[in-house]
Design an enzyme around this catalytic site. Sequence first.
Site, PDB file in Angstrom:
ATOM      1  N   ARG A 142      -9.259   3.618 -10.722  1.00 15.17           N
ATOM      2  CA  ARG A 142      -9.059   2.075 -10.186  1.00 15.17           C
ATOM      3  C   ARG A 142      -9.896   2.163  -8.905  1.00 15.17           C
ATOM      4  O   ARG A 142      -8.994   2.543  -7.728  1.00 15.17           O
ATOM      5  CB  ARG A 142      -7.655   1.877 -10.060  1.00 15.17           C
ATOM      6  CG  ARG A 142      -7.016   1.723 -11.445  1.00 15.17           C
ATOM      7  CD  ARG A 142      -5.479   1.315 -11.298  1.00 15.17           C
ATOM      8  NE  ARG A 142      -4.743   0.660 -12.378  1.00 15.17           N
ATOM      9  CZ  ARG A 142      -3.795   1.455 -13.126  1.00 15.17           C
ATOM     10  NH1 ARG A 142      -3.537   2.770 -12.744  1.00 15.17           N
ATOM     11  NH2 ARG A 142      -3.139   0.993 -14.096  1.00 15.17           N
ATOM     12  N   GLU A 196      -8.704  -6.955 -21.614  1.00 16.57           N
ATOM     13  CA  GLU A 196      -7.611  -7.379 -21.119  1.00 16.57           C
ATOM     14  C   GLU A 196      -7.352  -8.741 -21.455  1.00 16.57           C
ATOM     15  O   GLU A 196      -6.162  -9.393 -20.898  1.00 16.57           O
ATOM     16  CB  GLU A 196      -7.629  -7.083 -19.669  1.00 16.57           C
ATOM     17  CG  GLU A 196      -8.024  -5.643 -19.570  1.00 16.57           C
ATOM     18  CD  GLU A 196      -7.947  -5.417 -17.964  1.00 16.57           C
ATOM     19  OE1 GLU A 196      -6.875  -4.937 -17.250  1.00 16.57           O
ATOM     20  OE2 GLU A 196      -9.208  -5.870 -17.048  1.00 16.57           O
ATOM     21  N   ASN A 248      -1.805  -3.315 -20.054  1.00 18.03           N
ATOM     22  CA  ASN A 248      -0.962  -4.037 -19.219  1.00 18.03           C
ATOM     23  C   ASN A 248      -1.464  -5.613 -19.168  1.00 18.03           C
ATOM     24  O   ASN A 248      -0.693  -6.628 -19.123  1.00 18.03           O
ATOM     25  CB  ASN A 248      -1.141  -3.426 -17.809  1.00 18.03           C
ATOM     26  CG  ASN A 248      -0.668  -1.996 -17.901  1.00 18.03           C
ATOM     27  OD1 ASN A 248      -0.188  -1.443 -18.552  1.00 18.03           O
ATOM     28  ND2 ASN A 248      -1.379  -1.224 -16.620  1.00 18.03           N
ATOM     29  N   ASP A 249      -2.671  -5.766 -18.739  1.00 16.26           N
ATOM     30  CA  ASP A 249      -3.076  -7.195 -18.638  1.00 16.26           C
ATOM     31  C   ASP A 249      -3.128  -7.788 -20.048  1.00 16.26           C
ATOM     32  O   ASP A 249      -2.751  -8.800 -20.237  1.00 16.26           O
ATOM     33  CB  ASP A 249      -4.490  -7.364 -18.020  1.00 16.26           C
ATOM     34  CG  ASP A 249      -4.256  -7.241 -16.662  1.00 16.26           C
ATOM     35  OD1 ASP A 249      -3.289  -7.944 -16.195  1.00 16.26           O
ATOM     36  OD2 ASP A 249      -4.918  -6.475 -15.648  1.00 16.26           O
ATOM     37  N   HIS A 284       0.849  -1.041  -0.048  1.00 19.39           N
ATOM     38  CA  HIS A 284       0.018   0.018   0.093  1.00 19.39           C
ATOM     39  C   HIS A 284       0.905   1.275   0.045  1.00 19.39           C
ATOM     40  O   HIS A 284       0.670   2.140  -0.572  1.00 19.39           O
ATOM     41  CB  HIS A 284      -0.999   0.002   1.130  1.00 19.39           C
ATOM     42  CG  HIS A 284      -1.814  -1.335   1.054  1.00 19.39           C
ATOM     43  ND1 HIS A 284      -2.768  -1.450   2.230  1.00 19.39           N
ATOM     44  CD2 HIS A 284      -2.001  -2.336   0.363  1.00 19.39           C
ATOM     45  CE1 HIS A 284      -3.394  -2.678   1.978  1.00 19.39           C
ATOM     46  NE2 HIS A 284      -3.056  -2.897   0.801  1.00 19.39           N
ATOM     47  N   CYS A 328      -5.979   2.257 -21.862  1.00 16.92           N
ATOM     48  CA  CYS A 328      -5.399   2.965 -20.465  1.00 16.92           C
ATOM     49  C   CYS A 328      -4.603   1.737 -20.179  1.00 16.92           C
ATOM     50  O   CYS A 328      -5.040   0.740 -19.726  1.00 16.92           O
ATOM     51  CB  CYS A 328      -6.775   3.128 -19.430  1.00 16.92           C
ATOM     52  SG  CYS A 328      -7.691   1.624 -19.155  1.00 16.92           S
TER      53      CYS A 328
HETATM   54  C1  PEP Z   1      -4.185  -2.570 -17.618  1.00 22.96           C
HETATM   55  O1  PEP Z   1      -4.571  -4.162 -17.436  1.00 22.96           O
HETATM   56  O2  PEP Z   1      -3.829  -2.277 -18.457  1.00 22.96           O
HETATM   57  C2  PEP Z   1      -5.306  -1.892 -16.517  1.00 22.96           C
HETATM   58  C3  PEP Z   1      -5.085  -0.489 -17.157  1.00 22.96           C
HETATM   59  O3  PEP Z   1      -5.452  -2.227 -15.705  1.00 22.96           O
HETATM   60  P1  PEP Z   1      -4.628  -2.502 -14.329  1.00 22.96           P
HETATM   61  O4  PEP Z   1      -3.275  -1.844 -14.741  1.00 22.96           O
HETATM   62  O5  PEP Z   1      -5.232  -1.746 -13.085  1.00 22.96           O
HETATM   63  O6  PEP Z   1      -4.744  -3.963 -13.951  1.00 22.96           O
HETATM   64 MG    MG Z   2      -5.712  -4.727 -15.744  1.00 22.96          MG
END
Ligand code: PEP
Ligand code: MG
Length: 760
Positions: free
Chosen positions: A476, A611, A634-635, A369, A682
């Site tokens: 988020r 994702e 990202n995912d 955190h 994003c």
């Molecule tokens: C992602 O997966 O790109 C995303 C924006 O979500 P997080 O990074 O919160 O998993």
């Molecule tokens: Mg994600």
Amino acid sequence: MHAHVTGPRVLLRSLREAMAGPLEPQERLNRIVQQVAAAMKAQVCSVYVLRADNVLELFATQGLKAEAVHTSQLRVGEGLVGSIAASGRPISAADAANHPAFAYLPETGEERFKSFLGVPMKRGGQPLGVLTVQTTHSVQFDEEDVEAVETAAMVLSDLVASGELTGLARKGKELDLSAPLTLRGDRLASGIGMGHALLHEPRVVVERLFATDEAAELDRLRTAMEALRHSVDVMIKSNFEGVQDAGESEHLDVLESYRMFAHDRGWLRRLEEAVSDGLSAEGAVERIRQENRTALNRSSDPYLRERMHDFDDLARRLMKELTGSSPLGDGLTRDFIVVADTMGAAELLDYNGPHLKGLAISEATATSHVVIVARALGIAVVGRAQEVVARAETGDFLIVDGETGDLHLRPAEDVRLSYAERLEFRARRAAHYDAIRETPAVSQDGTHINLYLNAGLSVDLPQLETSGASGVGLFRTELQFMIASSLPRLGEQERFYRSVLDAAGDKPVTFRTLDIGGDKILPYFRADKEDNPALGLRAIRLSIDRPGLLRMQLRAMLRAAEGRDLKIKLPMITMVGEVDQVRVLLDREIAMQEQFGNTLPNSIQLGAMIEVPSLLWQLDELMGKVDFVSVGSNDLFQFVAASDRTNAHLANRFNPLSRPFLRALRDIARVAGRTGTPFQLCGELAGDPLSALALLGLGYRTISMPAASIGPVKDMVLSIDLPSVTQMVNAMVDDRVGSQTVTEVLTDYADHHGIPLFAV
Ligand code: PEP
Ligand code: MG
């Protein structure tokens, strides 16, 4: 026969005089060893100080040959003195020459002496030197002897730590204390932080070890003890409230033992005695704590050792009450780096202010955190910093390099200058981004690009204003849950979402429903252990299984957005049917709000995050079911490349800026465009100007990123001709030979067209 005649209390008084007098450093040391020898009725007392080359140098002696001072030396681990420094424990030997660790130093003339007692000088966990006494006759040193010499060692440790002795070491040698130290830790939050170390768990400094106004110190001590007792009582009360079954009560035993210690009259009495010996309140706490530590090291009873640990923790808390290390942020007037073993997210926020520049922490990971909050605050964080925590002193200069994971403690001038230059360069860039903050992100050919912010905590909200972002593309919501100690209730969630919408004003906000599981863990949320949590019961899967949680969140969002536009997106959708399931829940919540006569949002849009790769082959069906889509690169990349996003060993192995991944992103943009579905991306990719250039070429017009990226990405957007970029990117993605990497093609193009690409 016992050695001492006067005991620690009298010794302390005479040391206090030696510390107070206007003496040269060597004189002061000489005086101290004389006094210790006299108090201990010993013929010898010597101080060895640890140098940066890991050698203990004799700095002062009463009783050994005077010419040995600054000549005689031992390596750490060598002889009795070296063993004490290595182990951090005292050694007492009635017959020193027969002790297995004994090493004879002829230049000192110590063959005449029989018995030996040596104790380590330390600051935190860091060894600073060794203090010894020796006698000509055979003596069995007892606990009180050890305590007395430890008290003197504590005074000497502060003297060493104060830097006063730095110039005394043998020519060309430096004390360990002042030597520069560079360490490689874990990169936990990017950026560069430069400033003076501030120890989160403060240690006593020499000026405060002694005090002249005894009554005032006793007063401070009692007030701090009162505050400590109160805080322990409050802690226990709040912990008892939530307990339902006996299994949870284990930690309450610990708290009960805290209460016992906090109210222990014996402890307060010993502290008061130490103050009447001339110590400051802090000095007294430190001395009693050290005495207990010595006892702890001797005990082998695990139960007792645990209790001693509790006591140690309590002493630390008492010290904090005394030094008042709470909200400091605005009070500190020079740039600082917080140095901590561990700390909570809320504690870091206490330090927040314009001068907080970085965090060096021992026990934290990318998802701790405190690290999440540090990232939101935009400060650099390096983890695995144990050694720096042990060796830094408040005030030491420290550089935290979140790009490389390096920590530079007391850096040499050239290192400091080169970092200062880098910071200056960044500051110039920041001034430039500030200047274009109000400039709309429009490319040379007149295309408007939406640059949105990724956010999740209250501390992110001011960045909407300062970064010049035109909305929040990803909120988020799980972050509020992750930094809470218990599940945020409906009212809390509603208030929080409302504050986000208030802060955004006219700018759009897209909330994402809870994305927990995988690397996002809620401490108060019991879940079965999974072998592959990233592929497990997470995000929307968990929300569908626990509809109560999701419904509460949807309800909070609906209420918070009354009379405004509400956009909600769902994380980790794998099959389009999951959107239907959530829509049923959302419709039910909407109907309920209507039933109660509550004002609804002006508009409600439901979107899906892309994702999981399975969606790539359901794009048409998906677009038909949602109001918008949002690529979580990202995912999506982690699953497309089968490469764990949290695994440092894989960090540089696969690059999302690659033809196959860009083709996937282009497919999404094409289907969304064809079906008229608003789409955005994003993920970290959006925040890197070079990658963002590729995204624009693929057709993305709305991208959401960390606050620090808005300026650099806008700078890039302002300089491009989009039709030309589109052509270049498509040709590159279609190139089946690929003799140049994507990065090379993009960089060449940017160079040729004078496009600024400053990575954050
Ligand atoms: C992602 O997966 O790109 C995303 C924006 O979500 P997080 O990074 O919160 O998993
Ligand atoms: Mg994600």
